[in-house]
Design a protein around this motif. Sequence first.
Motif, mmCIF file in Angstrom:
data_model
loop_
_atom_site.group_PDB
_atom_site.id
_atom_site.type_symbol
_atom_site.label_atom_id
_atom_site.label_comp_id
_atom_site.label_asym_id
_atom_site.label_seq_id
_atom_site.Cartn_x
_atom_site.Cartn_y
_atom_site.Cartn_z
ATOM 1 N N GLY A 228 -5.772 -54.863 -17.597
ATOM 2 C CA GLY A 228 -4.524 -55.787 -17.762
ATOM 3 C C GLY A 228 -3.520 -55.162 -18.342
ATOM 4 O O GLY A 228 -2.289 -55.729 -18.557
ATOM 5 N N ASN A 229 -3.549 -53.753 -18.791
ATOM 6 C CA ASN A 229 -2.550 -53.033 -19.470
ATOM 7 C C ASN A 229 -1.729 -52.243 -18.508
ATOM 8 O O ASN A 229 -2.107 -51.269 -18.149
ATOM 9 C CB ASN A 229 -2.790 -52.538 -20.689
ATOM 10 N N PRO A 230 -0.475 -52.540 -18.049
ATOM 11 C CA PRO A 230 0.088 -51.812 -17.088
ATOM 12 C C PRO A 230 1.156 -50.749 -17.604
ATOM 13 O O PRO A 230 1.609 -50.013 -16.942
ATOM 14 C CB PRO A 230 0.880 -52.925 -16.230
ATOM 15 N N HIS A 231 0.958 -50.660 -19.113
ATOM 16 C CA HIS A 231 2.250 -49.813 -19.606
ATOM 17 C C HIS A 231 1.669 -48.362 -19.909
ATOM 18 O O HIS A 231 0.815 -48.182 -21.035
ATOM 19 C CB HIS A 231 2.627 -50.369 -20.923
ATOM 20 N N ILE A 232 1.613 -47.770 -18.999
ATOM 21 C CA ILE A 232 1.190 -46.301 -18.984
ATOM 22 C C ILE A 232 2.011 -45.126 -18.487
ATOM 23 O O ILE A 232 3.016 -45.471 -18.038
ATOM 24 C CB ILE A 232 -0.081 -46.010 -18.072
ATOM 25 N N ILE A 233 2.004 -44.112 -19.416
ATOM 26 C CA ILE A 233 2.749 -43.042 -19.253
ATOM 27 C C ILE A 233 1.567 -41.855 -18.998
ATOM 28 O O ILE A 233 0.769 -41.844 -19.728
ATOM 29 C CB ILE A 233 3.457 -42.586 -20.347
ATOM 30 N N LEU A 234 1.856 -41.237 -17.785
ATOM 31 C CA LEU A 234 0.954 -39.960 -17.686
ATOM 32 C C LEU A 234 1.615 -38.655 -18.379
ATOM 33 O O LEU A 234 2.848 -38.582 -18.347
ATOM 34 C CB LEU A 234 0.851 -39.842 -16.189
ATOM 35 N N CYS A 235 0.809 -37.933 -18.609
ATOM 36 C CA CYS A 235 1.207 -36.631 -19.358
ATOM 37 C C CYS A 235 0.499 -35.393 -18.843
ATOM 38 O O CYS A 235 -0.537 -35.255 -19.254
ATOM 39 C CB CYS A 235 1.428 -36.612 -21.046
ATOM 40 N N GLU A 236 1.359 -34.504 -18.207
ATOM 41 C CA GLU A 236 0.637 -33.129 -17.525
ATOM 42 C C GLU A 236 0.872 -32.518 -18.805
ATOM 43 O O GLU A 236 1.904 -31.861 -19.232
ATOM 44 C CB GLU A 236 1.698 -32.873 -16.533
ATOM 45 N N ARG A 237 -0.393 -31.820 -19.080
ATOM 46 C CA ARG A 237 -0.521 -30.825 -20.300
ATOM 47 C C ARG A 237 -1.228 -29.357 -20.236
ATOM 48 O O ARG A 237 -1.637 -28.710 -21.125
ATOM 49 C CB ARG A 237 -0.938 -31.528 -21.505
ATOM 50 N N GLY A 238 -1.295 -29.174 -19.155
ATOM 51 C CA GLY A 238 -1.860 -27.883 -18.449
ATOM 52 C C GLY A 238 -3.430 -28.099 -18.165
ATOM 53 O O GLY A 238 -3.811 -29.099 -18.561
ATOM 54 N N ILE A 239 -3.891 -27.535 -17.201
ATOM 55 C CA ILE A 239 -5.316 -27.675 -16.979
ATOM 56 C C ILE A 239 -5.973 -26.184 -17.264
ATOM 57 O O ILE A 239 -5.418 -25.062 -17.186
ATOM 58 C CB ILE A 239 -5.560 -28.046 -15.495
ATOM 59 N N ARG A 240 -7.183 -26.141 -17.191
ATOM 60 C CA ARG A 240 -7.952 -24.815 -17.355
ATOM 61 C C ARG A 240 -8.092 -24.062 -15.993
ATOM 62 O O ARG A 240 -8.461 -24.646 -14.803
ATOM 63 C CB ARG A 240 -9.299 -25.136 -17.800
ATOM 64 N N THR A 241 -7.641 -22.869 -15.910
ATOM 65 C CA THR A 241 -7.709 -22.057 -14.818
ATOM 66 C C THR A 241 -8.428 -20.727 -15.036
ATOM 67 O O THR A 241 -8.883 -20.574 -16.375
ATOM 68 C CB THR A 241 -6.349 -21.967 -14.029
ATOM 69 N N PHE A 242 -8.533 -19.559 -14.199
ATOM 70 C CA PHE A 242 -9.102 -18.499 -14.705
ATOM 71 C C PHE A 242 -7.889 -17.585 -15.250
ATOM 72 O O PHE A 242 -8.356 -16.527 -15.881
ATOM 73 C CB PHE A 242 -9.353 -17.556 -13.224
ATOM 74 N N THR A 244 -5.588 -15.976 -18.356
ATOM 75 C CA THR A 244 -5.809 -15.948 -19.559
ATOM 76 C C THR A 244 -4.648 -15.460 -20.570
ATOM 77 O O THR A 244 -4.520 -15.613 -21.701
ATOM 78 C CB THR A 244 -6.929 -14.758 -20.034
ATOM 79 N N TYR A 245 -3.394 -15.401 -19.834
ATOM 80 C CA TYR A 245 -2.208 -15.041 -20.577
ATOM 81 C C TYR A 245 -1.367 -16.298 -21.054
ATOM 82 O O TYR A 245 -0.444 -16.102 -21.914
ATOM 83 C CB TYR A 245 -1.057 -14.159 -19.655
ATOM 84 N N THR A 246 -1.738 -17.517 -20.673
ATOM 85 C CA THR A 246 -1.115 -18.731 -21.194
ATOM 86 C C THR A 246 -2.488 -19.410 -21.733
ATOM 87 O O THR A 246 -3.789 -19.261 -21.078
ATOM 88 C CB THR A 246 -0.502 -19.544 -20.129
ATOM 89 N N ARG A 247 -2.111 -20.319 -22.694
ATOM 90 C CA ARG A 247 -3.786 -21.141 -23.186
ATOM 91 C C ARG A 247 -4.190 -21.979 -21.911
ATOM 92 O O ARG A 247 -5.349 -22.158 -21.904
ATOM 93 C CB ARG A 247 -3.201 -22.053 -24.127
ATOM 94 N N THR A 274 1.405 -24.271 -22.165
ATOM 95 C CA THR A 274 1.207 -22.983 -22.260
ATOM 96 C C THR A 274 0.606 -22.031 -23.503
ATOM 97 O O THR A 274 0.172 -21.067 -23.360
ATOM 98 C CB THR A 274 2.862 -22.515 -22.101
ATOM 99 N N GLY A 275 0.794 -22.802 -24.723
ATOM 100 C CA GLY A 275 0.072 -22.463 -25.902
ATOM 101 C C GLY A 275 1.010 -21.396 -26.555
ATOM 102 O O GLY A 275 0.395 -20.882 -27.595
ATOM 103 N N LEU A 276 1.958 -20.868 -26.187
ATOM 104 C CA LEU A 276 2.769 -20.022 -26.673
ATOM 105 C C LEU A 276 4.388 -20.379 -26.640
ATOM 106 O O LEU A 276 4.959 -20.978 -25.661
ATOM 107 C CB LEU A 276 2.829 -18.747 -25.862
ATOM 108 N N ARG A 277 4.948 -20.079 -27.928
ATOM 109 C CA ARG A 277 6.167 -20.767 -28.207
ATOM 110 C C ARG A 277 7.120 -20.205 -27.306
ATOM 111 O O ARG A 277 8.110 -21.077 -26.780
ATOM 112 C CB ARG A 277 6.637 -20.288 -29.651
ATOM 113 N N ASN A 278 7.320 -18.901 -26.829
ATOM 114 C CA ASN A 278 8.296 -18.476 -26.292
ATOM 115 C C ASN A 278 8.432 -18.871 -24.668
ATOM 116 O O ASN A 278 9.065 -18.538 -23.910
ATOM 117 C CB ASN A 278 8.482 -17.035 -26.257
ATOM 118 N N LYS A 279 6.959 -19.689 -24.477
ATOM 119 C CA LYS A 279 7.164 -19.947 -22.913
ATOM 120 C C LYS A 279 7.484 -21.734 -22.780
ATOM 121 O O LYS A 279 7.422 -22.382 -21.881
ATOM 122 C CB LYS A 279 5.618 -19.781 -22.473
ATOM 123 N N VAL A 280 7.677 -22.141 -24.014
ATOM 124 C CA VAL A 280 7.859 -23.817 -24.019
ATOM 125 C C VAL A 280 9.069 -24.188 -23.336
ATOM 126 O O VAL A 280 8.970 -25.192 -22.645
ATOM 127 C CB VAL A 280 7.751 -24.296 -25.434
#
Length: 347
Positions: A228-242, A244-247, A274-280
């Motif tokens: 019953g709750n339609p109030h949703i915001i999706l948030c992309e925050r990065g996924i795990r891949t192979f 390693t230069y980014t989190r 990204t996990g790293l300030r200079n990439k944000v």
Amino acid sequence: MVVIMEQGASESEIEAVINNLNAFGFDVHRSSGVNHTVLGAIGVKPGFDIRIIRVLDGVADVQRVTEPYKFASRAWKNEPSILEIGSARVGGTEVVIMAGPCAVESEEQINITAAHVASHGATFLRGGAFKPRTSPYSFQGMGEAGLRLLRAAADRYGLGVITEVTDVTKVDLVYSYTDVFQVGARNMQNFGLLKVLGRKDKAVLLKRGLSATIEEWLMAAEYIMSQGNPHIILCERGIRTFETYTRNTLDLSAVPVIKRKSHLPIIVDPSHGTGLRNKVTPMARAAVAAGADGIMVEVHPDPAAAKSDGPQSLYFEQFAELVRQIRDIARAIGRDVPVAQATPSDA
Ligand code: PEP
Ligand code: MN
């Protein structure tokens, strides 16, 4: 659903598939090509497991025609959902900014961060009071004391509050302090939590799970919406891949995919992405250009001393510059970043 029979499937195999589909309540339309028989199964059966048909003898392939989610889909609601939360409108022409530290650490830390982000165009103050840390020995958050400080700082500078709820036992407590519940990546498939939030009247920001497909993510949104709750915001925050230069690997293609599949607003978190300030900042720019309805970023008055996620937290000046840059990009695509609210309410 479309069922493609193998070349040379026998009549009895085809009939067995048709009988199976009928037993599940589908009407079946049969067409025979030169090589293959194709069965069109007509009927809407949310949650139907297509593998039931895929494993039958003589079946080459089964394709879904409709999405397994309903309320989250464009088919259900074609126009974009715009969430009105306090003075913010999420999903309209505004690009909303949610900013603040990873975790609330002290009254001074949250107050000066709130003052800074409010004076540069943020609409929401973020900050975790319950932290889902990978290690049980890492800082776990200030708990209710942190929620109290977060709410007070946000109110002082005219900001909304977004904070994470980590389990069902905390929902009522977090409800009394927040404007938006954050469901973290690690909880995207905590179905018990999603169902409880689905019975609340406050918005939920649903982060994408660490290795969740977009379909699984929309199914998680469906859990909330089906209650019953339609109030949703999706948030992309990065996924795990192979990589390693980014989190994590920030999947910005999720933005146009979600926009096509769903009416729900989507924001991007380039800090965890990204996990790293200079990439944000570069990825925040890219997110806005890709059509994100907002961004969530971590900002800290002294990132080197942060109790969590210091390396990905922006310095104050970097945050101010980020907003200037994304405002230019937003304008170029017919959107805008709301103007700053600078003055404390009791000044
Ligand atoms: C956070 O926003 O502080 C957080 C823990 O994010 P995520 O769930 O994306 O890791
Ligand atoms: Mn964090």
